[in-house]
Design an enzyme around this catalytic site. Structure first.
Site, PDB file in Angstrom:
ATOM      1  N   GLU A 190      -6.549   7.478  -6.416  1.00 11.09           N
ATOM      2  CA  GLU A 190      -6.019   8.212  -5.258  1.00 11.09           C
ATOM      3  C   GLU A 190      -4.903   7.383  -4.658  1.00 11.09           C
ATOM      4  O   GLU A 190      -5.113   6.229  -4.288  1.00 11.09           O
ATOM      5  CB  GLU A 190      -7.145   8.486  -4.262  1.00 11.09           C
ATOM      6  CG  GLU A 190      -8.077   9.571  -4.751  1.00 11.09           C
ATOM      7  CD  GLU A 190      -7.343  10.807  -5.249  1.00 11.09           C
ATOM      8  OE1 GLU A 190      -6.523  11.356  -4.491  1.00 11.09           O
ATOM      9  OE2 GLU A 190      -7.565  11.215  -6.400  1.00 11.09           O
ATOM     10  N   CYS A 220      -2.837   7.619   4.394  1.00 10.09           N
ATOM     11  CA  CYS A 220      -2.175   8.276   3.268  1.00 10.09           C
ATOM     12  C   CYS A 220      -1.786   9.693   3.660  1.00 10.09           C
ATOM     13  O   CYS A 220      -0.860  10.275   3.132  1.00 10.09           O
ATOM     14  CB  CYS A 220      -3.080   8.274   2.059  1.00 10.09           C
ATOM     15  SG  CYS A 220      -4.677   8.979   2.406  1.00 10.09           S
TER      16      CYS A 220
HETATM   17  P1  NAD Z   1      -2.200  -1.335  -2.734  1.00 14.50           P
HETATM   18  O1  NAD Z   1      -1.860  -0.472  -3.887  1.00 14.50           O
HETATM   19  O2  NAD Z   1      -1.285  -2.431  -2.385  1.00 14.50           O
HETATM   20  O3  NAD Z   1      -3.624  -2.020  -2.977  1.00 14.50           O
HETATM   21  C1  NAD Z   1      -4.811  -1.270  -3.206  1.00 14.50           C
HETATM   22  C2  NAD Z   1      -5.824  -2.149  -3.897  1.00 14.50           C
HETATM   23  O4  NAD Z   1      -5.342  -2.463  -5.200  1.00 14.50           O
HETATM   24  C3  NAD Z   1      -6.064  -3.484  -3.192  1.00 14.50           C
HETATM   25  O5  NAD Z   1      -7.427  -3.826  -3.288  1.00 14.50           O
HETATM   26  C4  NAD Z   1      -5.211  -4.428  -4.009  1.00 14.50           C
HETATM   27  O6  NAD Z   1      -5.630  -5.775  -3.936  1.00 14.50           O
HETATM   28  C5  NAD Z   1      -5.387  -3.859  -5.408  1.00 14.50           C
HETATM   29  N1  NAD Z   1      -4.354  -4.213  -6.381  1.00 14.50           N
HETATM   30  C6  NAD Z   1      -3.052  -4.523  -6.139  1.00 14.50           C
HETATM   31  N2  NAD Z   1      -2.421  -4.786  -7.306  1.00 14.50           N
HETATM   32  C7  NAD Z   1      -3.332  -4.636  -8.293  1.00 14.50           C
HETATM   33  C8  NAD Z   1      -3.281  -4.779  -9.714  1.00 14.50           C
HETATM   34  N3  NAD Z   1      -2.171  -5.131 -10.343  1.00 14.50           N
HETATM   35  N4  NAD Z   1      -4.406  -4.543 -10.425  1.00 14.50           N
HETATM   36  C9  NAD Z   1      -5.545  -4.177  -9.811  1.00 14.50           C
HETATM   37  N5  NAD Z   1      -5.659  -4.042  -8.461  1.00 14.50           N
HETATM   38  C10 NAD Z   1      -4.560  -4.263  -7.721  1.00 14.50           C
HETATM   39  O7  NAD Z   1      -2.445  -0.368  -1.486  1.00 14.50           O
HETATM   40  P2  NAD Z   1      -2.839  -0.757   0.005  1.00 14.50           P
HETATM   41  O8  NAD Z   1      -1.660  -1.331   0.686  1.00 14.50           O
HETATM   42  O9  NAD Z   1      -4.114  -1.515   0.032  1.00 14.50           O
HETATM   43  O10 NAD Z   1      -3.160   0.685   0.616  1.00 14.50           O
HETATM   44  C11 NAD Z   1      -2.166   1.555   1.061  1.00 14.50           C
HETATM   45  C12 NAD Z   1      -1.871   2.614   0.026  1.00 14.50           C
HETATM   46  O11 NAD Z   1      -3.042   3.325  -0.278  1.00 14.50           O
HETATM   47  C13 NAD Z   1      -0.878   3.649   0.519  1.00 14.50           C
HETATM   48  O12 NAD Z   1       0.002   3.966  -0.528  1.00 14.50           O
HETATM   49  C14 NAD Z   1      -1.760   4.847   0.846  1.00 14.50           C
HETATM   50  O13 NAD Z   1      -1.104   6.079   0.809  1.00 14.50           O
HETATM   51  C15 NAD Z   1      -2.806   4.730  -0.209  1.00 14.50           C
HETATM   52  N6  NAD Z   1      -4.026   5.425   0.157  1.00 14.50           N
HETATM   53  C16 NAD Z   1      -4.321   6.590  -0.484  1.00 14.50           C
HETATM   54  C17 NAD Z   1      -5.459   7.301  -0.142  1.00 14.50           C
HETATM   55  C18 NAD Z   1      -5.809   8.602  -0.824  1.00 14.50           C
HETATM   56  O14 NAD Z   1      -6.920   9.068  -0.661  1.00 14.50           O
HETATM   57  N7  NAD Z   1      -4.907   9.192  -1.580  1.00 14.50           N
HETATM   58  C19 NAD Z   1      -6.303   6.818   0.862  1.00 14.50           C
HETATM   59  C20 NAD Z   1      -5.972   5.624   1.487  1.00 14.50           C
HETATM   60  C21 NAD Z   1      -4.834   4.930   1.128  1.00 14.50           C
END
Ligand code: NAD
Length: 525
Positions: A295, A329
């Site tokens: 997501e 999001c």
């Molecule tokens: P992010 O993508 O930076 O990180 C999300 C998670 O992924 C964290 O735990 C991070 O440590 C991990 N991660 C980062 N790089 C990785 C890799 N290479 N391999 C594996 N894991 C990795 O996102 P964020 O800043 O934590 O959250 C904000 C984002 O999340 C926004 O884009 C928002 O729209 C989205 N979001 C979406 C929903 C939805 O339901 N669609 C809900 C909440 C947030």
């Protein structure tokens, strides 16, 4: 553990009314309690064992950078080894957990919900201090966490019932049942650090899987507090292994391991796409195609037609654009308005925005606090600059101050054109781009013209136009004459189209199926 009991029908957890003095007192006391607990050290947890590592990192309060919320054993220091150990522990635990009856598994979720409900403000207070949620936003997150636990527990019991199949013409006894997948990598974001983290973890657990949970390094303390809840309810060891570290190191190891059966990810588009690609590669010793539930981000729009109730629209826009600093999001980051009502609407939106109070989230009357970290602060200030460089006008806000915390004023930029940078890219901060449309059709066309497809809203008093939006506005969560944030578990199953993700519909009736596989059994009689 109790396995059989009469369950009430699922109901959403009510929100706390903070206009009542007694609730204000409870929240203040919870913030005090949590403040006294700040700065403690937390280990990683593998197979129930709490392991202190030499290398540490700090989680800090984004609204007051001098405040250390928690100090964490940093699994980055030995990522490959620790992730392997965690996955091995989960692999062993799976052999037992997969055969525990569904009702018994669900009981752990119900008990966890009960504990969180009893100490609701305590968990909310952690979110106030660790990620900068205002009281109401934090309360909403805690309520949603309770909802996920109650909802998924009931859903699992439903999926464990006898499933309908066509009667066989042969002398056979047939049945169809759902079984778990195996070991899952659970990779949540920081922005709903209790609700989404707990929902993603426990949906995998209740379906009979075992997990390695890597919370976001921006919100590890609240995740640890949830691990304490799981310990309190007596969840057997090895089912949720807790490894804190960066995505680049720990997350990558989890995704790449041949023993990971599925990945449950919520986060940005860039990381989601990367994980999707990595998960598609088969590695030595791997026996399955990994399943990915991802997501991702949004570039969510509110469309305001020329026949809309402008007051309603203005308050919906302000709540959706600036609630939790625009870091949802589902947040409204584009306001697409028919040019005939543009000036009237913008005046009202600006007036309401002026009334928002930027401040520390531990104060009850704060409406907008700091964004999560330096990176987010820099990104937002750059986008504001880009918006201006591309011809937009900042009609309110625009200022930023990162002396004490990462504060960005609620900002509205008008005169933005379709395809401008700030019209296309997710900003994830309190920055709203306003785009004029020639008419309603044009507005819908602009709304659909991004890579994303998460949430969207339309304000119009015409039934015909609303019906057109039902058909043509291509988003996973569409709202008519209401704001585009605030999805409720069970009521608004949540998930996006296109580059917003795999449309998993969290809090919906199909969600759990993603963590199970169907087994068809025919016995000759
Ligand atoms: P992010 O993508 O930076 O990180 C999300 C998670 O992924 C964290 O735990 C991070 O440590 C991990 N991660 C980062 N790089 C990785 C890799 N290479 N391999 C594996 N894991 C990795 O996102 P964020 O800043 O934590 O959250 C904000 C984002 O999340 C926004 O884009 C928002 O729209 C989205 N979001 C979406 C929903 C939805 O339901 N669609 C809900 C909440 C947030």
């Amino acid at each position: 553990m109790q396995t059989e009991r009469k369950l009430d029908e699922f109901k959403n957890e009510p929100f706390t009314d903070f206009s009542l003095v007694e609730n204000q007192e409870l929240m203040k006391a919870a913030i005090e309690e949590v403040t006294a607990e700040l700065g403690r050290e937390y280990p990683v947890i593998i197979d129930g064992e709490k392991i202190e590592l030499e290398q540490k990192f700090e989680s800090i309060n984004p609204s007051d950078k001098s405040q250390v919320v928690g100090i964490f054993s940093d699994a980055d220091s030995d990522a490959e080894n620790l992730v392997t150990r965690a996955i091995d522990a989960a692999t062993i635990a799976f052999e037992t957990w997969r055969n525990v009856p569904a009702g018994e598994r669900a009981e752990y979720l119900f008990k966890a919900a009960e504990i969180i409900r009893e100490r609701k403000h305590y968990y909310s207070a952690w979110m106030v201090l660790e990620v900068g949620k205002t009281w109401a936003e934090a309360d909403g997150d805690t309520a949603e966490a309770i909802d996920f636990l109650e909802f998924y527990g009931r859903e699992m019991i439903r999926w464990a019932e006898e499933q309908p199949i066509t009667p066989s013409p042969l002398p056979e006894k047939n049945n169809f049942e759902y079984i778990p997948l195996g070991v899952g990598a659970i990779i949540p974001p920081w922005n709903f650090p209790l609700a989404i983290m707990a929902g993603m973890t426990m949906s995998a657990v209740v379906t009979g899987n075992t997990t390695v949970l890597k919370p976001s390094p921006d919100a590890p303390t609240i995740a640890y507090k949830f691990m304490e809840v799981l310990e309190e309810v007596g969840l057997p060891k090895g089912i949720v292994n807790f490894v804190v570290g960066s995505g680049i190191k720990v997350g990558e190891e989890m995704v790449k391991s041949p023993k990971t059966r599925f990945i449950s990810f919520t986060g940005s588009k860039a990381v989601g796409l990367h994980i999707y690609e990595e998960a598609a590669k088969t590695r030595e010793g791997q026996k399955w195609m990994k399943r990915v539930v991802a997501e991702m981000g949004g570039k969510d729009a509110i469309v305001v037609a020329d026949d809309a109730d402008i007051d309603e629209a203005a308050s919906g826009v302000v709540a959706a654009a600036f609630g939790f600093q625009g870091q949802k999001c589902s947040a409204c980051s584009r306001l697409i308005v028919d040019e005939k009502v543009h000036d009237e609407l913008i005046q009202k939106v600006v007036d309401l925005t002026r009334r928002l109070k930027l401040g520390k989230p531990n104060e009850s009357d704060t409406s907008v606090a700091a964004v999560i970290n330096q990176n987010s602060f820099d990104k937002a200030t750059n986008y504001i600059k880009t918006g201006k460089d591309e011809g937009g006008e900042v009609v309110i806000g625009g200022a930023a101050d990162d002396a004490e915390g990462y504060y960005i004023q609620p900002t509205i930029i008008t005169g933005v054109n379709p395809h401008d940078t700030i019209e296309q890219e997710e900003i994830f901060a309190p920055v709203l781009a306003v785009i004029k449309a020639k008419d309603y059709d044009h507005a819908l066309e602009i709304a659909n013209d991004t890579d994303y497809g998460l949430t969207g809203a339309v304000y119009s008093q015409s039934e015909e136009r609303l019906n057109q939006a039902r058909l043509d506005f291509h988003v996973g969560n569409l709202y008519l004459n209401r704001k585009c944030t605030g999805a409720l578990v069970g009521v608004h199953p949540f998930g996006g189209f296109n580059m917003s993700g795999t449309d998993s519909k969290a809090g919906g009736r199909e969600y759990l199926l993603q963590f199970m596989q169907g087994k068809s059994i025919a016995e000759k009689v």
